[in-house]
Design an enzyme around this catalytic site. Structure first.
Site, PDB file in Angstrom:
ATOM      1  N   TYR A  57      44.755  43.400  31.594  1.00  0.00           N
ATOM      2  CA  TYR A  57      45.675  44.007  32.633  1.00  0.00           C
ATOM      3  C   TYR A  57      46.394  45.009  33.002  1.00  0.00           C
ATOM      4  O   TYR A  57      46.851  45.774  32.330  1.00  0.00           O
ATOM      5  CB  TYR A  57      47.263  43.103  32.069  1.00  0.00           C
ATOM      6  CG  TYR A  57      47.988  41.614  32.538  1.00  0.00           C
ATOM      7  CD1 TYR A  57      48.312  41.657  33.914  1.00  0.00           C
ATOM      8  CD2 TYR A  57      48.105  41.178  32.147  1.00  0.00           C
ATOM      9  CE1 TYR A  57      48.804  41.135  35.039  1.00  0.00           C
ATOM     10  CE2 TYR A  57      48.837  39.898  33.108  1.00  0.00           C
ATOM     11  CZ  TYR A  57      48.921  39.728  34.039  1.00  0.00           C
ATOM     12  OH  TYR A  57      49.672  38.061  34.982  1.00  0.00           O
ATOM     13  N   GLU A  59      48.502  46.754  35.888  1.00  0.00           N
ATOM     14  CA  GLU A  59      49.012  46.618  37.256  1.00  0.00           C
ATOM     15  C   GLU A  59      49.276  48.413  37.509  1.00  0.00           C
ATOM     16  O   GLU A  59      50.013  48.797  36.701  1.00  0.00           O
ATOM     17  CB  GLU A  59      50.361  46.120  36.973  1.00  0.00           C
ATOM     18  CG  GLU A  59      50.634  44.596  36.969  1.00  0.00           C
ATOM     19  CD  GLU A  59      51.384  43.626  36.361  1.00  0.00           C
ATOM     20  OE1 GLU A  59      52.204  43.846  35.257  1.00  0.00           O
ATOM     21  OE2 GLU A  59      52.156  42.633  37.324  1.00  0.00           O
ATOM     22  N   ASP A 203      38.715  43.891  60.981  1.00  0.00           N
ATOM     23  CA  ASP A 203      38.544  43.531  60.197  1.00  0.00           C
ATOM     24  C   ASP A 203      37.187  43.237  59.988  1.00  0.00           C
ATOM     25  O   ASP A 203      36.470  42.545  60.546  1.00  0.00           O
ATOM     26  CB  ASP A 203      39.330  42.040  59.582  1.00  0.00           C
ATOM     27  CG  ASP A 203      38.361  41.013  59.451  1.00  0.00           C
ATOM     28  OD1 ASP A 203      38.149  41.084  58.018  1.00  0.00           O
ATOM     29  OD2 ASP A 203      39.199  39.920  59.189  1.00  0.00           O
ATOM     30  N   THR A 230      35.593  42.009  53.156  1.00  0.00           N
ATOM     31  CA  THR A 230      35.481  41.513  52.121  1.00  0.00           C
ATOM     32  C   THR A 230      34.104  42.217  50.946  1.00  0.00           C
ATOM     33  O   THR A 230      33.324  42.862  52.098  1.00  0.00           O
ATOM     34  CB  THR A 230      35.118  39.807  52.440  1.00  0.00           C
ATOM     35  OG1 THR A 230      34.181  40.056  52.638  1.00  0.00           O
ATOM     36  CG2 THR A 230      36.421  39.293  52.733  1.00  0.00           C
ATOM     37  N   LYS A 233      29.826  39.550  50.821  1.00  0.00           N
ATOM     38  CA  LYS A 233      29.605  38.162  52.255  1.00  0.00           C
ATOM     39  C   LYS A 233      28.022  39.716  52.200  1.00  0.00           C
ATOM     40  O   LYS A 233      27.231  40.284  51.314  1.00  0.00           O
ATOM     41  CB  LYS A 233      30.058  38.457  53.519  1.00  0.00           C
ATOM     42  CG  LYS A 233      31.665  38.119  53.284  1.00  0.00           C
ATOM     43  CD  LYS A 233      32.124  37.423  53.986  1.00  0.00           C
ATOM     44  CE  LYS A 233      33.609  36.400  54.332  1.00  0.00           C
ATOM     45  NZ  LYS A 233      34.474  35.939  55.367  1.00  0.00           N
ATOM     46  N   ARG A 239      33.787  38.992  44.933  1.00  0.00           N
ATOM     47  CA  ARG A 239      34.578  38.377  45.699  1.00  0.00           C
ATOM     48  C   ARG A 239      35.582  38.912  45.304  1.00  0.00           C
ATOM     49  O   ARG A 239      36.810  39.208  44.806  1.00  0.00           O
ATOM     50  CB  ARG A 239      34.864  36.550  45.022  1.00  0.00           C
ATOM     51  CG  ARG A 239      33.812  36.053  45.007  1.00  0.00           C
ATOM     52  CD  ARG A 239      34.097  34.066  45.115  1.00  0.00           C
ATOM     53  NE  ARG A 239      34.296  34.105  46.537  1.00  0.00           N
ATOM     54  CZ  ARG A 239      33.788  33.954  47.335  1.00  0.00           C
ATOM     55  NH1 ARG A 239      32.547  33.610  46.884  1.00  0.00           N
ATOM     56  NH2 ARG A 239      33.403  32.847  48.536  1.00  0.00           N
TER      57      ARG A 239
HETATM   58  C1  LIG Z   1      35.561  35.438  55.560  1.00  0.00           C
HETATM   59  C2  LIG Z   1      36.665  36.596  56.140  1.00  0.00           C
HETATM   60  C3  LIG Z   1      38.204  36.548  55.396  1.00  0.00           C
HETATM   61  C4  LIG Z   1      38.797  36.454  54.843  1.00  0.00           C
HETATM   62  O1  LIG Z   1      38.155  36.378  53.438  1.00  0.00           O
HETATM   63  P1  LIG Z   1      38.241  35.654  51.849  1.00  0.00           P
HETATM   64  O2  LIG Z   1      38.443  35.564  50.550  1.00  0.00           O
HETATM   65  O3  LIG Z   1      37.808  34.104  52.739  1.00  0.00           O
HETATM   66  O4  LIG Z   1      39.953  34.954  51.936  1.00  0.00           O
HETATM   67  C5  LIG Z   1      38.735  37.308  56.798  1.00  0.00           C
HETATM   68  N1  LIG Z   1      38.103  37.581  57.566  1.00  0.00           N
HETATM   69  C6  LIG Z   1      37.046  37.536  58.329  1.00  0.00           C
HETATM   70  C7  LIG Z   1      36.756  37.906  59.357  1.00  0.00           C
HETATM   71  C8  LIG Z   1      36.176  37.058  57.612  1.00  0.00           C
HETATM   72  O5  LIG Z   1      35.237  36.667  58.210  1.00  0.00           O
END
Ligand SMILES: *Cc1c(COP(=O)(O)O)cnc(C)c1O
Length: 420
Positions: A57, A59, A203, A230, A233, A239
């Protein structure tokens, strides 16, 4: 994978889950992953995710934790933040978001009041659920206003965007996408946002790895206030989510992630993210990212050569969207199932202003990050395009599908999955 003792125990203590794990590993080896948001994590990442850091933990933030025993957690989180800032040329980094969705929620909730206006891309044009889908909680909490793209070219009409911005006075302008096959100049968004005194957020969840490798534009170079991505990807990490911002938002963002939205960070994920940022700064990762883009161009061209209609006609990034109705008279769900039967994993996808519902949309989304991580190149893209176009044109003919399935197996047998 590496932990043989744990696997042996698991086989005895929980055979159901052990068999499912073996099944998933075999599926990943024999099949080919073409979903553009998926990838094969670096082997180091798999090791760290299953490491002792999962027990801890932590926090708070380095040097300011609620519990003791933070010598090594402080070290990994400090390294993760410093590496992320250097990799993306950012003033501040928060590495604790548990995934992409809480990452974006933390930004909205940290910088805006409920009810305020956010300008974001229409979902059917490629925006993400967290950009204000009516079914999402953020869509209920904030007033999302939309902008669109020109479906023929993918271009964003910045004059129209300026008009909407002047009319609706957003507090935040969001760009970024999950299903948009083109690139744009972030300075154009920044100009519109500046005119109405709005903050800017990109994003880049899908293309974070490509930006890290400097093969796609970095919104922070154009003066954006916030960038989110993220880490699982195109970055090939665990993740998780990463928020990068200007120093003047650092306090608000950190407080919004913890204690605003989350409890204890997943330190196994933070450790894996730290290593990911180190690996993503290496020349080998730049080669990888360049190949992701070259492979996407090659796959798109090979599909178009086979009478496949792509949304916007092609791609400037790692993904493309087939208009399956126009190309093969199949909806996206039927196309996805047909490709599943020959070992290619893809996903059904709405196309701009899709007349069909999300569970039976008109398109199919494909991407190259995972295939490239296995070491595939231009020749393999040609073969993948032949399998895709052949399978979809065969429209359920089982003899033809069996033939294409064996071609997929022949292809994947030559390219091992990293870390498995
Ligand atoms: C994949 C994605 C997210 C969210 O990611 P998660 O890990 O699935 O919650 C947010 N914004 C965009 C543009 C994405 O492609």
């Amino acid at each position: 994978m590496t932990d043989t003792a744990g696997r042996t125990r698991l086989a005895q203590s929980d055979p159901d889950i052990f068999l499912a794990l073996k099944g998933e590993e075999a599926r990943q080896r024999a099949g080919l992953e073409l979903i553009p948001s998926e990838n094969y994590a670096f082997p180091e990442v798999l090791t760290l995710l299953g490491s002792a850091f999962t027990n801890k933990y932590a926090e708070g933030y380095p040097g300011r934790r609620y519990y003791g025993g933070q010598e090594y957690t402080d070290r990994i989180e400090t390294l993760a933040r410093d590496r992320a800032r250097a990799l993306f040329r950012a003033e501040h980094a928060n590495v604790q978001p548990l995934s992409g969705s809480p990452m974006n929620q933390a930004v909205y909730l940290g910088l805006l009041e409920p009810g305020e206006t956010i300008l974001a891309m229409d979902l059917s044009h490629g925006g993400h659920l967290t950009h204000g889908a009516p079914v999402s909680h953020m869509g209920r909490l904030f007033n999302f206003v939309r902008y669109k793209t020109d479906p023929a070219t993918g271009a964003i009409d910045f004059e129209a965007l300026r008009k909407v911005a002047r009319e609706t006075r957003p507090k935040l302008v969001v760009c970024g996408y999950s299903s948009y096959p083109r690139d744009y100049d972030y300075a154009d968004f920044k100009r519109v946002a500046d005119e109405v005194d709005a903050l800017t957020m990109a994003d880049v969840s899908h293309i974070g790895g490509l930006i890290a490798a400097n093969v796609m534009r970095n919104p922070l170079d154009a003066g954006f206030d916030i960038m989110t991505t993220t880490t699982h990807k195109s970055l090939r990490g665990p993740r998780g989510g990463l928020i990068l911002c200007k120093e003047r938002f650092a306090k608000k963002i950190d407080a919004s992630v913890f204690p605003g939205l989350q409890g204890g960070p997943h330190m196994n994920q933070v450790a894996a993210a730290a290593t990911t940022f180190r690996l993503a700064a290496m020349p080998a990762f730049q080669d990888y990212a360049r190949t992701v883009l070259a492979n996407a161009k090659a796959l798109a061209a090979a599909l178009v050569k086979r009478q496949t209609k792509l949304v916007t006609g092609g791609t400037d990034n790692h993904l493309m969207v087939i208009d399956t109705v126009a190309s093969f008279s199949l909806n996206g769900a039927e196309a996805q199932e047909a490709l599943d039967r020959v070992g290619l994993t893809s996903n059904k996808q709405v196309i701009p202003d899709d007349p069909n519902p999300p569970m039976r949309p008109s398109g199919l989304r494909l991407g190259t990050p995972a295939a490239t991580a296995r070491g595939m190149g231009a020749d393999e893209m040609e073969e993948i395009a032949a399998i895709i176009a052949g399978t979809l044109a065969a429209r359920g003919d089982s003899a033809a599908e069996a033939e294409f399935a064996s071609r997929t197996r022949a292809l994947t047998a030559r390219f091992p999955v990293p870390g498995l």
